[in-house]
Design a protein around this motif. Sequence first.
Motif, short mmCIF file in Angstrom:
data_model
loop_
_atom_site.label_atom_id
_atom_site.label_comp_id
_atom_site.label_asym_id
_atom_site.label_seq_id
_atom_site.Cartn_x
_atom_site.Cartn_y
_atom_site.Cartn_z
N ALA A 114 -4.51 -4.90 -2.38
CA ALA A 114 -3.93 -4.97 -1.04
C ALA A 114 -4.98 -4.62 0.02
N PHE A 115 -5.76 -3.55 -0.22
CA PHE A 115 -6.81 -3.19 0.74
C PHE A 115 -7.83 -4.33 0.86
N ILE B 54 -9.76 2.69 -6.22
CA ILE B 54 -9.16 1.76 -5.25
C ILE B 54 -10.26 1.10 -4.42
N LEU C 176 -7.19 3.28 5.88
CA LEU C 176 -5.77 2.97 6.06
C LEU C 176 -5.40 3.02 7.55
N SER D 86 2.31 1.80 -3.43
CA SER D 86 1.28 2.22 -4.40
C SER D 86 0.89 3.68 -4.19
N ILE E 293 0.85 -1.21 0.00
CA ILE E 293 0.00 0.00 0.00
C ILE E 293 0.87 1.25 0.00
N ALA F 32 -3.06 -1.18 -4.96
CA ALA F 32 -3.64 -0.72 -3.69
C ALA F 32 -5.00 -1.36 -3.45
#
Lengths: 366, 366
Positions: free
Chosen positions: B218-219, B299, B311, B194, B191, B215
């Motif tokens: 990954a999220f 995203i 985040l 990215s 993250i 991203a």
Amino acid sequence: MWRYEHPTEIIFGKSVLQNLGDYLEQSNIKKALLIATNSSVKNGTTADIVNKSAGRILDVVSGIEPNPTIENVEMCAKKARELEVDYIIALGGGSVIDCAKAVCAVVSENCTAIDLMEGKNITKALPLIAIPTVSGASSEVTGTSVISWKEKDLKRAFTSPLLYPKTAVIDPELTYSCPKHVTAISGIDIIAHSLDSLGSVKSNPLTEHFAVQAAKLAFENLEAAVNGNAEAKDQLAFAAVLAGFAFTQTGTTASHACSYILTAKYDIPHAEACAFTLDSWFKINAEYKPLLEIHAKNIGFSNVDELVNALNDLKIKLGLRTTLGELEIPIEDLEIIVRHSLDAANMKNNIAPVDEAMVRNVFRSK
Amino acid sequence: MWRYEHPTEIIFGKSVLQNLGDYLEQSNIKKALLIATNSSVKNGTTADIVNKSAGRILDVVSGIEPNPTIENVEMCAKKARELEVDYIIALGGGSVIDCAKAVCAVVSENCTAIDLMEGKNITKALPLIAIPTVSGASSEVTGTSVISWKEKDLKRAFTSPLLYPKTAVIDPELTYSCPKHVTAISGIDIIAHSLDSLGSVKSNPLTEHFAVQAAKLAFENLEAAVNGNAEAKDQLAFAAVLAGFAFTQTGTTASHACSYILTAKYDIPHAEACAFTLDSWFKINAEYKPLLEIHAKNIGFSNVDELVNALNDLKIKLGLRTTLGELEIPIEDLEIIVRHSLDAANMKNNIAPVDEAMVRNVFRSK
């Protein structure tokens, strides 16, 4: 398991062509031959490039046919040999770049274009700088060249890691003067490459990412580009890069397999011929590969049906023919078309297994 | 104008490591040295690979430190020279792969690791096969190596087109046995890479596509991966490739610039140190580059604020420290931290121009 490798350096931006002279100098390229489209000779682009090359471009060859022939390749190769060039630069659409790729191989291998057509293995090739003047074929970022041998009624696609251009210089401004119908048909080529790639047995998460983005940009920008919008043309130039990244890894599939006979027998332009069955194959593939429903959403539609309808609307708006009647293909020819389509090598590349009845139904539905 | 070139061949898939022997044979690699992480020696992976190499891997070196040192590089280079190998294979996380890249340069240049640290230009390097065992650093697809010279308290990043691995063999199964906290912190690295890439002055439409997808994946997958979900780990392995494609072109930016002093002075792990200020910088960059609002949507969030909040929630869930107090950094150290952060080269790479007050405010807000 999937593989991905893309050796071409991309240089992208408005007016980047103006820096070509610097690039040739930095890369220590001293003796290059420019193979260019007739229109870029006429409109002065080639003269401008040659002037800026500070003597590094030794000569210009043009006159390449829309479906480049072995004679076109030989003509360019002769000039390249005479001048003992160490680099080829191609400025034009897919035909010019495809021709230049074959020239790179023929000169380096010291063989004839016929040797290539007869299956000679490519083990080396001169480096190539490809500068597209049209957004569509994506030849600037692929490792494939398609050459015609008219005498034998033969058209062959060569694919090799050695045929990837060393560098693709993509200056969207070069596409601004493209005639409307060329912008339209080439833009449809981007969609055909993207959707065919998504329906390939070789597609992978990375190629799907490229193909989805390419199709999304093409759907969003094609009409505006045809109507002369410069920003939309910039986006199409980028979409062509993404589509090329996708289909050069996956190959094309059913819509391309069904297009060759239409082009060969009825002289229907390549992209129009691909687009003719593209909607049907995308729907068939989506039944076989449910992930295409998600891809359709990411391309910007609520589902596959909406995408297919939008594609058909777009074809009609752009003046493409969508029925056998409009193509003036007699129903009696159907079986020949079906056989040829099934025999095309990339039909095996299609994710949904394809049989005769399926191809027949696709054409009958038109 | 933007440039893109990525020379690494990617081979991706579950169990692809099992085919490494065939790959070495096909590629005619006869004398390779394997540089491996200690855990892969202990769990038998290296022995398995060596067995399958049919004598093509001559020896194994391990014992590379988390921040690889010039001594680590010299140890491996010595072995590579003794065995006269023509290929290096790295199996491990970013540290092992970074070390292997430096070994490739040092052996080929016939120089010392200190020569490299002192700025010797890299003109050649042995080819490298990089096999990541962790999804995060993306060293398998980047042209950068970071080496530490402890005696001089120096850490240097070398970047060269010659340092890209020839081939990245990415077998997500290798990450399945990764400890929870390593999966977590490495995932945060994806993250950070990215979002930093999206905030770079060098970002372009292509790197932004890669960064957004990285991203997003990954999220979507990090928590599940930390909780042991194999599919989520597969997605993270792919996300790391995409993030690497992005930041190896654009460089990293403010959150990385602010991390180095945290790691050097307070021993805070790299990714945790980057994540510490990442949210603040993304918000600052979004004010400067409104396109980040659209990227935040793509995203998977409704806007930049929602992304930043997610985040922060994720950092807390994964056990990362989010305040200066938790990091046990005394407020008196703030000015040293601000100065070091501003001096980091990649701060200039940040799209929003950064000044002292801005950095101070970011740290004070924690």
